[in-house]
Design a protein around this motif. Sequence first.
Motif, PDB file in Angstrom:
ATOM      1  N   LEU A  28       0.826  -1.212   0.000  1.00  0.00           N
ATOM      2  CA  LEU A  28       0.000   0.000   0.000  1.00  0.00           C
ATOM      3  C   LEU A  28       0.857   1.258   0.000  1.00  0.00           C
ATOM      4  CD1 LEU A  28      -2.864  -0.985   2.485  1.00  0.00           C
ATOM      5  CD2 LEU A  28      -3.110  -0.545   0.037  1.00  0.00           C
ATOM      6  N   ASP A  29       1.923   1.236   0.807  1.00  0.00           N
ATOM      7  CA  ASP A  29       2.822   2.403   0.852  1.00  0.00           C
ATOM      8  C   ASP A  29       3.472   2.629  -0.522  1.00  0.00           C
ATOM      9  OD1 ASP A  29       2.320   3.050   3.482  1.00  0.00           O
ATOM     10  OD2 ASP A  29       3.972   1.834   4.276  1.00  0.00           O
ATOM     11  N   LYS A  30       3.908   1.544  -1.144  1.00  0.00           N
ATOM     12  CA  LYS A  30       4.573   1.653  -2.461  1.00  0.00           C
ATOM     13  C   LYS A  30       3.591   2.177  -3.511  1.00  0.00           C
ATOM     14  CE  LYS A  30       8.024  -1.993  -1.847  1.00  0.00           C
ATOM     15  NZ  LYS A  30       8.403  -3.365  -2.237  1.00  0.00           N
ATOM     16  N   GLU A  31       2.366   1.625  -3.503  1.00  0.00           N
ATOM     17  CA  GLU A  31       1.372   2.013  -4.507  1.00  0.00           C
ATOM     18  C   GLU A  31       0.912   3.453  -4.297  1.00  0.00           C
ATOM     19  OE1 GLU A  31      -1.502  -1.108  -4.183  1.00  0.00           O
ATOM     20  OE2 GLU A  31      -0.239  -2.514  -5.278  1.00  0.00           O
ATOM     21  N   ARG A  32       0.866   3.885  -3.051  1.00  0.00           N
ATOM     22  CA  ARG A  32       0.497   5.278  -2.761  1.00  0.00           C
ATOM     23  C   ARG A  32       1.540   6.227  -3.379  1.00  0.00           C
ATOM     24  NH1 ARG A  32       0.276   4.812   2.375  1.00  0.00           N
ATOM     25  NH2 ARG A  32      -1.910   4.206   2.543  1.00  0.00           N
ATOM     26  N   GLN A  33       2.803   5.906  -3.174  1.00  0.00           N
ATOM     27  CA  GLN A  33       3.880   6.732  -3.723  1.00  0.00           C
ATOM     28  C   GLN A  33       3.858   6.713  -5.256  1.00  0.00           C
ATOM     29  OE1 GLN A  33       5.813   8.709  -1.886  1.00  0.00           O
ATOM     30  NE2 GLN A  33       4.777   7.905  -0.049  1.00  0.00           N
ATOM     31  N   LEU A  49       2.396   9.059 -10.752  1.00  0.00           N
ATOM     32  CA  LEU A  49       1.608   8.953 -11.991  1.00  0.00           C
ATOM     33  C   LEU A  49       0.717  10.180 -12.183  1.00  0.00           C
ATOM     34  CD1 LEU A  49       0.609   5.173 -11.830  1.00  0.00           C
ATOM     35  CD2 LEU A  49       2.112   6.237 -13.536  1.00  0.00           C
ATOM     36  N   ILE A  50       0.110  10.654 -11.070  1.00  0.00           N
ATOM     37  CA  ILE A  50      -0.734  11.854 -11.134  1.00  0.00           C
ATOM     38  C   ILE A  50       0.123  13.056 -11.543  1.00  0.00           C
ATOM     39  CG2 ILE A  50      -2.097  13.470  -9.741  1.00  0.00           C
ATOM     40  CD1 ILE A  50      -3.016  10.961  -8.128  1.00  0.00           C
ATOM     41  N   LYS A  51       1.323  13.110 -10.993  1.00  0.00           N
ATOM     42  CA  LYS A  51       2.255  14.210 -11.298  1.00  0.00           C
ATOM     43  C   LYS A  51       2.658  14.168 -12.771  1.00  0.00           C
ATOM     44  CE  LYS A  51       6.109  16.361  -8.905  1.00  0.00           C
ATOM     45  NZ  LYS A  51       7.214  16.142  -7.965  1.00  0.00           N
ATOM     46  N   ASP A  52       2.786  12.942 -13.301  1.00  0.00           N
ATOM     47  CA  ASP A  52       3.200  12.771 -14.698  1.00  0.00           C
ATOM     48  C   ASP A  52       2.005  12.911 -15.655  1.00  0.00           C
ATOM     49  OD1 ASP A  52       5.726  12.330 -13.772  1.00  0.00           O
ATOM     50  OD2 ASP A  52       5.670  10.152 -13.990  1.00  0.00           O
ATOM     51  N   GLY A  53       0.819  13.082 -15.114  1.00  0.00           N
ATOM     52  CA  GLY A  53      -0.375  13.254 -15.954  1.00  0.00           C
ATOM     53  C   GLY A  53      -0.935  11.956 -16.470  1.00  0.00           C
ATOM     54  N   ARG A  54      -0.599  10.817 -15.859  1.00  0.00           N
ATOM     55  CA  ARG A  54      -1.098   9.511 -16.297  1.00  0.00           C
ATOM     56  C   ARG A  54      -2.296   9.119 -15.432  1.00  0.00           C
ATOM     57  NH1 ARG A  54       4.105   5.763 -16.834  1.00  0.00           N
ATOM     58  NH2 ARG A  54       2.592   4.402 -17.851  1.00  0.00           N
ATOM     59  N   LYS A  55      -3.400   9.792 -15.704  1.00  0.00           N
ATOM     60  CA  LYS A  55      -4.606   9.666 -14.881  1.00  0.00           C
ATOM     61  C   LYS A  55      -5.152   8.237 -14.855  1.00  0.00           C
ATOM     62  CE  LYS A  55      -9.245  11.528 -14.379  1.00  0.00           C
ATOM     63  NZ  LYS A  55     -10.280  12.385 -14.963  1.00  0.00           N
ATOM     64  N   ASP A  56      -5.287   7.609 -16.055  1.00  0.00           N
ATOM     65  CA  ASP A  56      -5.866   6.248 -16.125  1.00  0.00           C
ATOM     66  C   ASP A  56      -5.059   5.254 -15.291  1.00  0.00           C
ATOM     67  OD1 ASP A  56      -7.791   7.232 -17.775  1.00  0.00           O
ATOM     68  OD2 ASP A  56      -6.830   6.560 -19.632  1.00  0.00           O
ATOM     69  N   ARG A  57      -3.770   5.316 -15.467  1.00  0.00           N
ATOM     70  CA  ARG A  57      -2.868   4.400 -14.727  1.00  0.00           C
ATOM     71  C   ARG A  57      -2.955   4.667 -13.223  1.00  0.00           C
ATOM     72  NH1 ARG A  57      -0.530  -0.290 -14.692  1.00  0.00           N
ATOM     73  NH2 ARG A  57       1.610  -0.335 -14.008  1.00  0.00           N
ATOM     74  N   LEU A  90      -5.570   5.944 -11.579  1.00  0.00           N
ATOM     75  CA  LEU A  90      -6.872   5.478 -11.092  1.00  0.00           C
ATOM     76  C   LEU A  90      -6.880   3.958 -10.915  1.00  0.00           C
ATOM     77  CD1 LEU A  90      -9.350   7.745 -13.120  1.00  0.00           C
ATOM     78  CD2 LEU A  90      -9.048   7.709 -10.644  1.00  0.00           C
ATOM     79  N   LEU A  91      -6.299   3.265 -11.856  1.00  0.00           N
ATOM     80  CA  LEU A  91      -6.225   1.801 -11.773  1.00  0.00           C
ATOM     81  C   LEU A  91      -5.438   1.368 -10.542  1.00  0.00           C
ATOM     82  CD1 LEU A  91      -6.957  -0.817 -13.341  1.00  0.00           C
ATOM     83  CD2 LEU A  91      -4.682  -0.681 -14.371  1.00  0.00           C
ATOM     84  N   LEU A  92      -4.353   2.047 -10.284  1.00  0.00           N
ATOM     85  CA  LEU A  92      -3.513   1.743  -9.122  1.00  0.00           C
ATOM     86  C   LEU A  92      -4.246   2.051  -7.819  1.00  0.00           C
ATOM     87  CD1 LEU A  92      -0.642   0.649  -8.728  1.00  0.00           C
ATOM     88  CD2 LEU A  92       0.154   2.983  -8.496  1.00  0.00           C
ATOM     89  N   LEU A  93      -5.030   3.135  -7.796  1.00  0.00           N
ATOM     90  CA  LEU A  93      -5.797   3.517  -6.598  1.00  0.00           C
ATOM     91  C   LEU A  93      -6.926   2.514  -6.334  1.00  0.00           C
ATOM     92  CD1 LEU A  93      -5.943   7.402  -6.983  1.00  0.00           C
ATOM     93  CD2 LEU A  93      -4.690   6.107  -5.247  1.00  0.00           C
ATOM     94  N   LYS A  94      -7.524   1.956  -7.428  1.00  0.00           N
ATOM     95  CA  LYS A  94      -8.555   0.914  -7.261  1.00  0.00           C
ATOM     96  C   LYS A  94      -7.946  -0.338  -6.624  1.00  0.00           C
ATOM     97  CE  LYS A  94     -11.674   2.230 -11.004  1.00  0.00           C
ATOM     98  NZ  LYS A  94     -12.200   1.881 -12.344  1.00  0.00           N
ATOM     99  N   LYS A  95      -6.762  -0.692  -7.131  1.00  0.00           N
ATOM    100  CA  LYS A  95      -6.049  -1.871  -6.571  1.00  0.00           C
ATOM    101  C   LYS A  95      -5.716  -1.635  -5.097  1.00  0.00           C
ATOM    102  CE  LYS A  95      -1.907  -4.639  -7.164  1.00  0.00           C
ATOM    103  NZ  LYS A  95      -0.568  -4.704  -7.765  1.00  0.00           N
ATOM    104  N   LYS A  96      -5.298  -0.408  -4.818  1.00  0.00           N
ATOM    105  CA  LYS A  96      -4.959  -0.034  -3.428  1.00  0.00           C
ATOM    106  C   LYS A  96      -6.197  -0.132  -2.536  1.00  0.00           C
ATOM    107  CE  LYS A  96      -3.638   4.115  -0.927  1.00  0.00           C
ATOM    108  NZ  LYS A  96      -4.983   4.398  -0.534  1.00  0.00           N
ATOM    109  N   ARG A  97      -7.348   0.347  -3.072  1.00  0.00           N
ATOM    110  CA  ARG A  97      -8.596   0.290  -2.307  1.00  0.00           C
ATOM    111  C   ARG A  97      -8.988  -1.163  -2.020  1.00  0.00           C
ATOM    112  NH1 ARG A  97     -11.597   3.121   1.184  1.00  0.00           N
ATOM    113  NH2 ARG A  97     -13.801   2.642   0.984  1.00  0.00           N
ATOM    114  N   PHE A  98      -8.823  -2.037  -2.988  1.00  0.00           N
ATOM    115  CA  PHE A  98      -9.151  -3.454  -2.821  1.00  0.00           C
ATOM    116  C   PHE A  98      -8.271  -4.084  -1.733  1.00  0.00           C
ATOM    117  CE2 PHE A  98      -8.305  -7.919  -4.048  1.00  0.00           C
ATOM    118  CZ  PHE A  98      -9.580  -8.435  -3.888  1.00  0.00           C
TER     119      PHE A  98
END
Length: 200
Positions: free
Chosen positions: A41-46, A51-59, A61-69
């Motif tokens: 979770l810590d790694k995926e949060r970072q 990714l948000i900083k790089d403008g890769r919104k889709d990627r 969001l997918l990572l945040l869904k995995k984190k939520r799961f």
Amino acid sequence: MGGLFGKPKQSRVTEQDKAVLQLKQQRDKIQQYQKKIETNLDKERQLAKRLIKDGRKDRALLLLKKKRFQEQLLQRTDGQLENLEKMVSELEFSQIQAKVVEGLKTGNESLKKMHEILSIEDVENIMEETQQGIETQREIDELLSGGLTDQDEDAVLEEYEMMFGETEDIKLPDAPSNDLPELEPEREKTKTERTRVAAT
């Protein structure tokens, strides 16, 4: 040859002990799994921040869904861990209860054996004999210390009266009636001798 080494000791590990051990092993595995999820979770949060900083919104969001799961999995493992801890506690407590019951059983058997050895009648007889022994010892102590019972006092008086009756029958000789010779000159002579010795 077997007698040389003695009989093999019987294992004291019960089914409850095995169950407690298995539950603790499961608990340890879940705790390890939780640590792994927390690290991910810590790694995926970072990574999501990057990714948000790089403008890769889709990627992102997918990572945040995995984190939520994974967070939901972590919550479920907390519930499982709590259930395991509860079961371990209950099993360990039931083992303590079983030992208490076994102790009570052993105590009751010992009491029954003692009651077989000493019945109420035996105890009453022992107490009666003890009381008689105490009373006898008290009488002995009183005799040794000079104290007499009422019966002893009556016996002494009776013996005295008997002896007194016997002495009344005895005739004593009459006392002499003639006068004793005078000793005055002898006394004067002794006094003179004492005076003379003192003067020398």
